[in-house]
Design an enzyme around this catalytic site. Sequence first.
Site, PDB file in Angstrom:
ATOM      1  N   ASP A   1      42.722  43.609  28.179  1.00 54.72           N
ATOM      2  CA  ASP A   1      42.158  44.836  28.733  1.00 54.72           C
ATOM      3  C   ASP A   1      41.067  44.516  29.748  1.00 54.72           C
ATOM      4  O   ASP A   1      40.444  43.446  29.717  1.00 54.72           O
ATOM      5  CB  ASP A   1      41.580  45.693  27.605  1.00 54.72           C
ATOM      6  CG  ASP A   1      41.781  47.182  27.839  1.00 54.72           C
ATOM      7  OD1 ASP A   1      41.888  47.580  29.016  1.00 54.72           O
ATOM      8  OD2 ASP A   1      41.841  47.941  26.860  1.00 54.72           O
TER       9      ASP A   1
ATOM     10  N   GLU B   1      40.146  43.680  35.522  1.00 51.89           N
ATOM     11  CA  GLU B   1      39.939  43.855  36.974  1.00 51.89           C
ATOM     12  C   GLU B   1      38.900  42.874  37.570  1.00 51.89           C
ATOM     13  O   GLU B   1      39.116  42.464  38.719  1.00 51.89           O
ATOM     14  CB  GLU B   1      39.501  45.298  37.250  1.00 51.89           C
ATOM     15  CG  GLU B   1      40.550  46.327  36.928  1.00 51.89           C
ATOM     16  CD  GLU B   1      40.516  46.753  35.449  1.00 51.89           C
ATOM     17  OE1 GLU B   1      41.429  47.443  35.012  1.00 51.89           O
ATOM     18  OE2 GLU B   1      39.570  46.357  34.738  1.00 51.89           O
TER      19      GLU B   1
ATOM     20  N   ASP C   1      44.187  53.949  31.861  1.00 45.46           N
ATOM     21  CA  ASP C   1      43.750  55.093  31.053  1.00 45.46           C
ATOM     22  C   ASP C   1      44.025  56.407  31.776  1.00 45.46           C
ATOM     23  O   ASP C   1      43.125  57.049  32.340  1.00 45.46           O
ATOM     24  CB  ASP C   1      42.261  54.957  30.739  1.00 45.46           C
ATOM     25  CG  ASP C   1      41.962  53.739  29.885  1.00 45.46           C
ATOM     26  OD1 ASP C   1      42.915  53.155  29.336  1.00 45.46           O
ATOM     27  OD2 ASP C   1      40.781  53.371  29.776  1.00 45.46           O
TER      28      ASP C   1
END
Length: 864
Positions: A494, A497, A563
Amino acid sequence: MNFRIAVLLFLCFPITSIPQERVYELKKDRLSINLEDGVLEIIPFSPNAVRVQMEMGGIKEKEELILVNQQPFSDFQFSHEEDQLQISTDSMLVTYNRKERTLNFSDVNGEIFLSEKPGSRIMKPNSVMGEPAFLVEQTFHSPEDEFLFGLGQFQDGHYNLRNISRKLIQVNSQIAIPFLYSSKGYGILWHQYGLTEYNPADNEISLVREENADSGGEKDLVEITTTSGTQKISREEALYSGKFSVDEDGDYIFMLDLGDMDSRHLVVIDDSAIIDHSNLWLPPAASKSVHLKAGEHSVQVVSKSSNTPKLSWKKADNTTTFRSPHAKSLDYVVFNGNSADEVIGSYRELSGNTPMLPLWAYGFWQCRERYTSASDLVETVKEFRRRELPMDVIVQDWQYWGDRGWGVPQFDETNYPNPSGFIQEIHDLNAHLTISIWSNPDKNSEIGKEYVEKGLFIPETKWLDYFNPETGRRYWQTLNENLFTHGIDGWWMDATEPENDALTGEITHRGPGEFYRLTYPLFVSESVYEGQRRANPEKRVTILTRSAFAGQHRYGTINWSGDIGGTWEEYQRQIVAGLNYSLTGMPFWTTDIGGFFRPGASQYTDENYRELLTRWFQWGTFNTIFRVHGYQSETEPWKFGEEVESNMRKMLDLRYRLLPYIYSGSWHISKNGYTMMRPMVMDFQDDAEAVNQSMQYMLGDSFLVAPVTEFGAVERPVYLPKSSDWFDFWSNKKFTGGQTISRTTPIDIIPLFIKAGSIIPIGPEVQYSEEKDWKELEIRIYPGAEATFTLYEDENDNYNYEEGAYSEINFLWNENEKMLTIEEREGDFEGMFQKRSFNISLLKDGEWINKQIEYNGNKVEVKI
């Protein structure tokens, strides 16, 4: 022509005719052209891939991060005339116009498919944190009938990327990959590692923040009037207004940049909302093309109070522009081919082949936020088995670490005692466990303190510095010791980035973060992939991750769309996002089926949401990876009532019966650079109506998938491409191509059509991917054209296939003779069936004609 010695050729033409060119040098692998403002190099990589690179002042990137498989290539021809220089390969011509200083790219017939706009090559000196850099920019001509796709995964809803603007950064729900594919049959890799602006809009509108009057009402709401009704904003949001003028009627691109993540994109021009998108998380930027009349116009913008919006515009035109403000050179690669597969395959040849995922990864992934104990995980798998709902993967989300510290990859043994034991229970139930891992472990944890001491974090941040090879090695060691040795099967990485665009203004092990702003997920993926392969080559690496960069496919990563919200609009946006993502060379993708942010407790009984979930689940069946997830939700099928559960079971059963088709396609990905989830442009490039379809696509070569995307829909239009006839998968009814039909859409049906001239292997009904072997398979033939299919099989979960441990069986349908040929089997592997049965099913007049044959690996011809 192979050149063993570089040849230096001085100009023999008057310097006044082409004043900016000094000298060119033909080398063994490239043509170098010395210009007043730098050195322009044309570098053939292969017959259909050519790199264009301009450098200045000796500044260059030290290491290649994307094109890691470059091989020496000198099989090209060179010619020169007074007005041009030309490099030619067997597939492409690259022509340098010596007067305009531009490059044209054409096929071997001389047809130009891409050309630079004169005067648009820009290298402007810049600096980043004291290090020299350049603002680089290149503009290309784009004909009006061109469709452009790719650039990664975005939430702006755009399908055709021609004449829209984008800001390529890595944030939650947005993946930036600077690869563009054209309906004209070429691809461009804009070879930059930092921020890239696509079709930048430079006319900034002056915005003034409005002071909200204290209304004393609920949350102090302020109203904005638009042609679609009154909208309200709260005191937590800010309203900006401004005016601008355009000189002529026409289409204009507007780019909204809020500077940071936000929950709302709202731009109103002349009382019309041109951008209107809400979610708890939204990327900072979005764009829209709008037709305006000449004259003055008013605008209103809404953003978080903490953000400062920027709104700019440009006139739409027949060009495509890339701009990178923090570059070390101007650098792009052009690929061309006879098909999209050839273009993307050529790109993958240079950037790395995609490894095979295990067979179980193509089964169903059960995921939610979150399971709270080992028994919770085990009992959920048992309930799937009891209800005969097929599944292969259960996923443990965050906070399994208890009080060890945020993001520490180690089980809290209060709720997850004996990790090896409970994971073995999951394995005994024939399921696999994937676990959430993060790149920001608590610095005050035991592990975090060790990492701080060794300098493994990016200074002054919470993020591990994967640009440092030692960080990757040490983090894998932690994962191996705490998780992998207990039997973990897959990794859910997760916030890779890193969240959100966090490298700006930071110094990494490689240097200023601005130089490598897009590349962090590449390094995270590399560390886990290479680490696990060293630790256990018998277990294929399976990585689900939220971000990606060009070349990351060589680590076999699966991406999901972040999300997102659980609404019909968000569902529609994911279809477009996934199709564009597939055209960047990244083959494995999925979403949170049903959306991450869901409507709370009402989701289990609300008819609108339950229908949305059903339709989304149907579409997810035909994604490369099939996975459900939701925030603070119980996502198991039975939570939504018997009808939803029954409809989901129908889709699960179909997915598992299609595993031989899907797994064979995955081999095609690894072997040939194939793409499984295929926008219509990939197979019907010459059919403009097909290319224009944003809500349908092909899964493999045979299945046309047309998901239902509207609440209460009882039918939906489906365009059937004109190149072939089509069969309705459910009814077997035949349709002529080149028409739009209306397909009824009962709640348990997703429109599916099979291209005439298809062979599809159908497996047994199972509860998990390896419950039954494929010793007996149904082979369905959809006639009407010649057909081929290669059935691939191997040991399902190791890397022995890389050493040749696999088999291929080619099936060929001769339409004229009504003859199926099953060719001699090629290859072998441990556990391969020496003898097997195929149930051949030929569709004729809406009915199946069946013939059972025995196959022992030798060539068989079957007349039907």
